[in-house]
Design a protein around this motif. Structure first.
Motif, PDB file in Angstrom:
ATOM      1  N   ALA A  14       0.829  -1.210   0.000  1.00  0.00           N
ATOM      2  CA  ALA A  14       0.000   0.000   0.000  1.00  0.00           C
ATOM      3  C   ALA A  14       0.860   1.255   0.000  1.00  0.00           C
ATOM      4  CB  ALA A  14      -0.920   0.003   1.226  1.00  0.00           C
ATOM      5  N   PRO A  31      -0.630   4.806  -0.442  1.00  0.00           N
ATOM      6  CA  PRO A  31      -1.556   5.919  -0.697  1.00  0.00           C
ATOM      7  C   PRO A  31      -0.775   7.217  -0.868  1.00  0.00           C
ATOM      8  CG  PRO A  31      -1.618   5.237   1.615  1.00  0.00           C
ATOM      9  CD  PRO A  31      -0.822   4.209   0.889  1.00  0.00           C
ATOM     10  N   PHE A  40      -3.009   2.802  -5.688  1.00  0.00           N
ATOM     11  CA  PHE A  40      -3.653   2.460  -4.415  1.00  0.00           C
ATOM     12  C   PHE A  40      -5.169   2.409  -4.530  1.00  0.00           C
ATOM     13  CE2 PHE A  40      -5.562   3.919  -0.388  1.00  0.00           C
ATOM     14  CZ  PHE A  40      -5.128   2.919   0.470  1.00  0.00           C
ATOM     15  N   VAL A  85      -7.518  -0.876  -3.806  1.00  0.00           N
ATOM     16  CA  VAL A  85      -8.505  -0.924  -2.726  1.00  0.00           C
ATOM     17  C   VAL A  85      -9.859  -1.377  -3.257  1.00  0.00           C
ATOM     18  CG1 VAL A  85      -9.841   0.500  -1.120  1.00  0.00           C
ATOM     19  CG2 VAL A  85      -7.355   0.722  -1.214  1.00  0.00           C
ATOM     20  N   THR A 127      -1.923  -5.881   4.426  1.00  0.00           N
ATOM     21  CA  THR A 127      -1.314  -4.746   3.742  1.00  0.00           C
ATOM     22  C   THR A 127      -0.015  -4.391   4.470  1.00  0.00           C
ATOM     23  OG1 THR A 127      -2.207  -2.851   4.973  1.00  0.00           O
ATOM     24  CG2 THR A 127      -3.644  -3.872   3.315  1.00  0.00           C
ATOM     25  N   ALA A 150      -2.360   1.696   5.913  1.00  0.00           N
ATOM     26  CA  ALA A 150      -3.594   2.119   5.258  1.00  0.00           C
ATOM     27  C   ALA A 150      -4.775   1.896   6.197  1.00  0.00           C
ATOM     28  CB  ALA A 150      -3.788   1.351   3.955  1.00  0.00           C
ATOM     29  N   LEU A 166      -9.973   1.067   5.665  1.00  0.00           N
ATOM     30  CA  LEU A 166     -10.190   0.331   4.426  1.00  0.00           C
ATOM     31  C   LEU A 166     -11.610  -0.220   4.397  1.00  0.00           C
ATOM     32  CD1 LEU A 166      -6.786  -1.589   4.318  1.00  0.00           C
ATOM     33  CD2 LEU A 166      -7.492   0.283   2.800  1.00  0.00           C
ATOM     34  N   VAL A 170      -3.239  -4.794   8.954  1.00  0.00           N
ATOM     35  CA  VAL A 170      -2.380  -3.710   8.472  1.00  0.00           C
ATOM     36  C   VAL A 170      -1.031  -3.787   9.181  1.00  0.00           C
ATOM     37  CG1 VAL A 170      -2.106  -1.219   8.256  1.00  0.00           C
ATOM     38  CG2 VAL A 170      -4.377  -2.257   7.972  1.00  0.00           C
TER      39      VAL A 170
END
Length: 406
Positions: free
Chosen positions: A240, A242, A249, A253, A270, A275, A278, A284
């Motif tokens: 990820a 972003p 990204f 998603v 991820t 991130a 989500l 994460v």
């Protein structure tokens, strides 16, 4: 927490992309307009049509140790791009040359803090760390490592040393057509000797600007990324980023949301930038060291490795760990990733979700050992030899023998 501490934490966690994104949001709040963060001071902008002819410096006898300066931005912890830079630094040091790292910093961190990150995350690098602001001395060779640092190096026209430019991507593609795009593209016209990581960048330089480059082939750290789990794998993983458009990204998603709707039994992981919020359940991870990342890979049947410019190193890491990478299909990626186990997909949410689902469903029929064996010969050795050869060829006189040689 002080503003300085926050800035340092952001650079360590998110790199300059993260800082740039935050600066953009702050400018919007303050001025009510969208600005494009350049991460380059106006006084450091060079113009390819107004450059002096810089002195090359002396040619040394064949076999002599060289002094090589690298101009680079401060690295975030574990930065992939900086990892590649430091691999090449290590290769030149192993060949007997002396490297010095000159950091170009438009942020607020101290040199000591920047060096601490380097020593912690890349402990094999012996190079001294200095600040560009303290001046650039004469060297045998200089290497710019990003378009901003190419501008900085070009502005130091009185400094001796043969100029090289390590291009890990075609960096104008990082931006929409605008200020940063044009300044990045102009950096390729400075006349530096181009070194590219992979064929995609070399192809773009040739097609867009008529430039030739020395290609350093992609590699993979086989000592770190390898198969440790030969059993069942029932998870997927996603890198990820972003705020970094080239890493897709938003598309990823949407694809993972659809995948999770179809396969709620599969754990989605991820890593990269943490991130949050989500629209699907996910584990994460952040701040993973390479060995920890390999452990995560070895729980996974498939991984989503998106990139809309040069291929992501993540794809090679996944393959080495026995994971099937799902990659958005385009000619630039295929220029450097020719592997039968890659699941190429059209870059749409539905197509990516389907490719992930197929990869997971077929994992029982494709052994992790077969996947890792397909990249067994993909190492950084050729790139190391190529960069050493290119710099030595430019700086050494083959007719001059080093004192003490037979």
């Amino acid at each position: 927490m002080s503003a300085l501490s926050k800035a340092v934490r952001t650079v360590r966690a998110e790199g300059l992309d993260g800082v740039a994104e935050r600066l953009t949001r702050r400018a919007v709040r303050r001025f009510g307009v969208e600005v494009e963060p350049l991460m380059l001071r106006a006084s450091d902008v060079a113009d390819s049509q107004r450059l002096p002819s810089w002195p090359d410096g002396r040619t040394r006898p064949r076999g002599s140790a060289l002094d090589i300066g690298w101009v680079l931005t401060p690295p975030a912890a574990g930065s992939g791009g900086h990892t590649t830079i430091f691999r090449l630094v290590e290769a030149l040091e192993a060949a007997g040359h002396r490297c010095v790292l000159y950091l170009y910093d438009t942020g607020t961190g101290s040199l000591a803090e920047r060096e601490q990150v380097i020593r912690r995350w890349w402990p094999r690098v012996r190079a001294e760390v200095r600040d560009v602001a303290d001046g650039l001395p004469d060297m045998d060779a200089w290497i710019a490592t990003a378009w901003q640092t190419a501008h900085v190096l070009a502005r130091h026209g009185d400094v001796r040393g043969r100029r090289f430019y390590l291009a890990q991507d075609y960096e104008p593609y990082f931006y929409g057509r605008g200020s940063a795009y044009e300044l990045a593209e102009d950096s390729y016209r400075f006349g530096f000797r181009m070194l590219t990581v992979g064929h995609m960048v070399a192809d773009e330089l040739r097609q867009q600007l008529g430039l030739e480059a020395t290609v350093l082939p992609f590699g993979c750290d086989q000592d770190v990324y390898r198969v440790t789990n030969h059993g069942a794998r029932e998870e997927v993983v996603f890198y990820a980023r972003p705020g970094t458009p080239r890493r897709g990204f938003e598309l990823a998603v949407m694809a993972l949301e659809e995948f999770s709707r179809r396969r709620p039994d599969v754990v989605v992981n991820t890593f990269g930038i943490a991130a949050r919020k989500l629209p699907f359940p996910a584990v994460v991870h952040s701040g993973l060291h390479p060995t920890e990342l390999n452990e995560l890979y070895n729980r996974c049947a498939a991984g989503l490795a998106m990139s809309f410019t040069n291929i992501s190193l993540i794809a090679y890491e996944l393959l080495a760990a026995g994971v099937v990478p799902v990659v958005n299909d385009w000619r630039g990626s295929r220029a450097d990733l020719d592997n039968p186990f890659v699941a190429w997909s059209r870059p749409t949410p539905a197509a990516l979700a389907e490719a992930l689902e197929r990869a997971v469903d077929r994992s029982a029929d494709v052994s992790a050992q077969r996947v890792t064996d397909s990249v067994r010969n993909v190492t950084w050795g050729t790139a190391h030899r190529t960069v050493v050869s290119a710099i030595e060829a430019a700086c050494h006189d083959p007719e001059l023998e080093k004192v003490g040689d037979a």
